[in-house]
Design a protein around this motif. Structure first.
Motif, PDB file in Angstrom:
ATOM      1  N   TRP A 110      -1.394 -13.548  12.327  1.00 12.30           N
ATOM      2  CA  TRP A 110      -2.509 -12.947  11.633  1.00 12.30           C
ATOM      3  C   TRP A 110      -2.873 -11.554  12.105  1.00 12.30           C
ATOM      4  CZ3 TRP A 110      -6.739 -11.414  14.382  1.00 12.30           C
ATOM      5  CH2 TRP A 110      -6.864 -11.942  15.681  1.00 12.30           C
ATOM      6  N   ALA A 111      -2.497 -11.168  13.303  1.00 15.23           N
ATOM      7  CA  ALA A 111      -3.021  -9.943  13.890  1.00 15.23           C
ATOM      8  C   ALA A 111      -2.278  -8.697  13.410  1.00 15.23           C
ATOM      9  CB  ALA A 111      -2.943 -10.033  15.407  1.00 15.23           C
ATOM     10  N   VAL A 112      -3.003  -7.578  13.374  1.00 24.14           N
ATOM     11  CA  VAL A 112      -2.390  -6.295  13.071  1.00 24.14           C
ATOM     12  C   VAL A 112      -1.405  -5.942  14.191  1.00 24.14           C
ATOM     13  CG1 VAL A 112      -2.805  -3.828  12.787  1.00 24.14           C
ATOM     14  CG2 VAL A 112      -4.407  -5.480  11.809  1.00 24.14           C
ATOM     15  N   THR A 113      -0.253  -5.437  13.789  1.00 32.52           N
ATOM     16  CA  THR A 113       0.731  -4.991  14.763  1.00 32.52           C
ATOM     17  C   THR A 113       1.363  -3.711  14.261  1.00 32.52           C
ATOM     18  OG1 THR A 113       2.835  -5.503  15.852  1.00 32.52           O
ATOM     19  CG2 THR A 113       2.477  -6.484  13.695  1.00 32.52           C
ATOM     20  N   ARG A 114       1.772  -2.859  15.192  1.00 28.88           N
ATOM     21  CA  ARG A 114       2.464  -1.631  14.813  1.00 28.88           C
ATOM     22  C   ARG A 114       3.971  -1.850  14.751  1.00 28.88           C
ATOM     23  NH1 ARG A 114      -0.874   3.635  16.885  1.00 28.88           N
ATOM     24  NH2 ARG A 114      -2.976   2.771  16.579  1.00 28.88           N
ATOM     25  N   ALA A 115       4.417  -3.044  15.091  1.00 29.30           N
ATOM     26  CA  ALA A 115       5.839  -3.361  15.014  1.00 29.30           C
ATOM     27  C   ALA A 115       6.211  -3.763  13.593  1.00 29.30           C
ATOM     28  CB  ALA A 115       6.169  -4.489  15.974  1.00 29.30           C
ATOM     29  N   TYR A 116       7.466  -3.519  13.214  1.00 27.34           N
ATOM     30  CA  TYR A 116       7.938  -3.909  11.896  1.00 27.34           C
ATOM     31  C   TYR A 116       9.443  -4.091  11.941  1.00 27.34           C
ATOM     32  CZ  TYR A 116       8.519   1.191  11.738  1.00 27.34           C
ATOM     33  OH  TYR A 116       8.825   2.501  12.039  1.00 27.34           O
ATOM     34  N   ASP A 117       9.941  -4.916  11.013  1.00 26.13           N
ATOM     35  CA  ASP A 117      11.381  -5.133  10.976  1.00 26.13           C
ATOM     36  C   ASP A 117      12.003  -4.714   9.642  1.00 26.13           C
ATOM     37  OD1 ASP A 117      11.393  -8.796  10.453  1.00 26.13           O
ATOM     38  OD2 ASP A 117      10.266  -7.183   9.487  1.00 26.13           O
ATOM     39  N   TYR A 118      11.227  -4.661   8.592  1.00 22.53           N
ATOM     40  CA  TYR A 118      11.718  -4.197   7.297  1.00 22.53           C
ATOM     41  C   TYR A 118      10.744  -3.149   6.764  1.00 22.53           C
ATOM     42  CZ  TYR A 118      14.989  -8.146   6.872  1.00 22.53           C
ATOM     43  OH  TYR A 118      16.009  -9.052   7.057  1.00 22.53           O
ATOM     44  N   TRP A 119      11.314  -2.155   6.088  1.00 26.84           N
ATOM     45  CA  TRP A 119      10.477  -1.260   5.323  1.00 26.84           C
ATOM     46  C   TRP A 119      11.160  -0.938   4.007  1.00 26.84           C
ATOM     47  CZ3 TRP A 119       9.984   4.028   8.400  1.00 26.84           C
ATOM     48  CH2 TRP A 119      11.231   4.653   8.466  1.00 26.84           C
ATOM     49  N   GLY A 120      10.365  -0.479   3.040  1.00 23.87           N
ATOM     50  CA  GLY A 120      10.918  -0.178   1.740  1.00 23.87           C
ATOM     51  C   GLY A 120      11.568   1.192   1.698  1.00 23.87           C
ATOM     52  N   GLN A 121      12.017   1.569   0.496  1.00 23.92           N
ATOM     53  CA  GLN A 121      12.712   2.856   0.347  1.00 23.92           C
ATOM     54  C   GLN A 121      11.763   4.037   0.428  1.00 23.92           C
ATOM     55  OE1 GLN A 121      11.666   1.160  -2.248  1.00 23.92           O
ATOM     56  NE2 GLN A 121      10.737   2.741  -3.524  1.00 23.92           N
ATOM     57  N   GLY A 122      10.479   3.766   0.223  1.00 24.26           N
ATOM     58  CA  GLY A 122       9.483   4.806   0.409  1.00 24.26           C
ATOM     59  C   GLY A 122       9.027   5.481  -0.867  1.00 24.26           C
ATOM     60  N   SER A 152       1.996  -3.085   7.326  1.00 27.94           N
ATOM     61  CA  SER A 152       1.652  -1.727   7.737  1.00 27.94           C
ATOM     62  C   SER A 152       2.158  -0.708   6.729  1.00 27.94           C
ATOM     63  CB  SER A 152       2.294  -1.401   9.092  1.00 27.94           C
ATOM     64  OG  SER A 152       1.757  -2.156  10.135  1.00 27.94           O
ATOM     65  N   TRP A 153       1.621   0.492   6.860  1.00 26.99           N
ATOM     66  CA  TRP A 153       2.175   1.670   6.202  1.00 26.99           C
ATOM     67  C   TRP A 153       2.679   2.601   7.309  1.00 26.99           C
ATOM     68  CZ3 TRP A 153       3.154   2.263   1.160  1.00 26.99           C
ATOM     69  CH2 TRP A 153       2.501   1.433   0.252  1.00 26.99           C
ATOM     70  N   TYR A 192       6.213   7.734   2.433  1.00 29.27           N
ATOM     71  CA  TYR A 192       5.405   6.621   2.907  1.00 29.27           C
ATOM     72  C   TYR A 192       6.114   5.298   2.620  1.00 29.27           C
ATOM     73  CZ  TYR A 192       1.466   9.694   3.797  1.00 29.27           C
ATOM     74  OH  TYR A 192       0.640  10.667   4.305  1.00 29.27           O
ATOM     75  N   HIS A 193       6.241   4.495   3.658  1.00 29.67           N
ATOM     76  CA  HIS A 193       6.918   3.213   3.562  1.00 29.67           C
ATOM     77  C   HIS A 193       5.943   2.083   3.849  1.00 29.67           C
ATOM     78  CE1 HIS A 193      10.957   5.174   3.957  1.00 29.67           C
ATOM     79  NE2 HIS A 193      10.296   6.009   4.737  1.00 29.67           N
ATOM     80  N   CYS A 194       6.011   0.993   3.085  1.00 30.98           N
ATOM     81  CA  CYS A 194       5.314  -0.202   3.523  1.00 30.98           C
ATOM     82  C   CYS A 194       6.271  -0.982   4.417  1.00 30.98           C
ATOM     83  CB  CYS A 194       4.801  -1.053   2.363  1.00 30.98           C
ATOM     84  SG  CYS A 194       6.044  -1.868   1.364  1.00 30.98           S
ATOM     85  N   ALA A 195       5.714  -1.665   5.396  1.00 34.84           N
ATOM     86  CA  ALA A 195       6.528  -2.299   6.415  1.00 34.84           C
ATOM     87  C   ALA A 195       5.977  -3.680   6.748  1.00 34.84           C
ATOM     88  CB  ALA A 195       6.563  -1.436   7.668  1.00 34.84           C
ATOM     89  N   LYS A 196       6.891  -4.574   7.031  1.00 37.84           N
ATOM     90  CA  LYS A 196       6.538  -5.977   7.309  1.00 37.84           C
ATOM     91  C   LYS A 196       6.590  -6.235   8.821  1.00 37.84           C
ATOM     92  CE  LYS A 196       9.024 -10.347   7.049  1.00 37.84           C
ATOM     93  NZ  LYS A 196       9.532 -10.136   8.418  1.00 37.84           N
ATOM     94  N   ALA A 197       5.622  -6.965   9.336  1.00 38.85           N
ATOM     95  CA  ALA A 197       5.647  -7.355  10.748  1.00 38.85           C
ATOM     96  C   ALA A 197       6.868  -8.234  11.028  1.00 38.85           C
ATOM     97  CB  ALA A 197       4.377  -8.110  11.108  1.00 38.85           C
ATOM     98  N   PRO A 198       7.427  -8.170  12.218  1.00 32.61           N
ATOM     99  CA  PRO A 198       8.650  -8.929  12.501  1.00 32.61           C
ATOM    100  C   PRO A 198       8.426 -10.430  12.667  1.00 32.61           C
ATOM    101  CG  PRO A 198       7.991  -7.647  14.409  1.00 32.61           C
ATOM    102  CD  PRO A 198       7.084  -7.235  13.305  1.00 32.61           C
ATOM    103  N   VAL A 199       7.185 -10.808  12.990  1.00 26.45           N
ATOM    104  CA  VAL A 199       6.872 -12.217  13.245  1.00 26.45           C
ATOM    105  C   VAL A 199       5.634 -12.605  12.446  1.00 26.45           C
ATOM    106  CG1 VAL A 199       6.256 -13.910  15.019  1.00 26.45           C
ATOM    107  CG2 VAL A 199       7.847 -12.061  15.570  1.00 26.45           C
TER     108      VAL A 199
END
Length: 123
Positions: free
Chosen positions: A104-116, A35-36, A94-101
């Motif tokens: 394949w499906a799009v999710t609005r959840a995330y566990d890590y994001w970058g510095q932006g 996600s972004w 703006y941060h890119c973010a990784k899904a927590p699990v």
């Protein structure tokens, strides 16, 4: 160690375009939806867009639908966001973010994001 490094931000006039990129490492990129997420000054994080592992599914917040395009390159382990018709209200980090699990499906959840990457839209 999960690493997400954004680039491509800057200052642009209203109506202009920018393309953000996110280089990733430390996890099997192709197995995770991405996600972004953006954060404007004085406000909480706002989910902007998400993409499934195979790029077959993309989703957008209503505020950016029709103007932003998310994409990914699993071979290069990169995530991108093409932003067109930018408006002052798009100003944010703006941060890119990784899904927590993995999945394949799009999710609005995330566990890590970058510095932006800072995006400023102003005349």
């Amino acid at each position: 160690e999960v690493q997400l490094v954004e680039s491509g931000g800057g200052l642009v006039q209203p109506g202009g375009s920018l393309r953000l990129s996110c280089a990733t490492s430390g996890f099997p990129f192709s197995l995770y939806a991405m996600s972004w997420v953006r954060q404007a000054p004085g406000k909480g994080p706002e989910w902007v867009s998400g993409i499934s592992t195979s790029s077959l599914t993309t989703e957008y917040a209503d505020s950016v639908k029709g103007r932003f395009t998310i994409s990914r390159d699993n071979a290069k382990k990169t995530l991108s966001l093409q932003m067109d018709s930018l408006q002052p209200e798009d100003t944010a980090v703006y941060h890119c973010a990784k899904a927590p699990v993995a999945g394949w499906a799009v999710t609005r959840a995330y566990d890590y994001w970058g510095q932006g990457a800072q995006v400023t839209v102003s005349s």
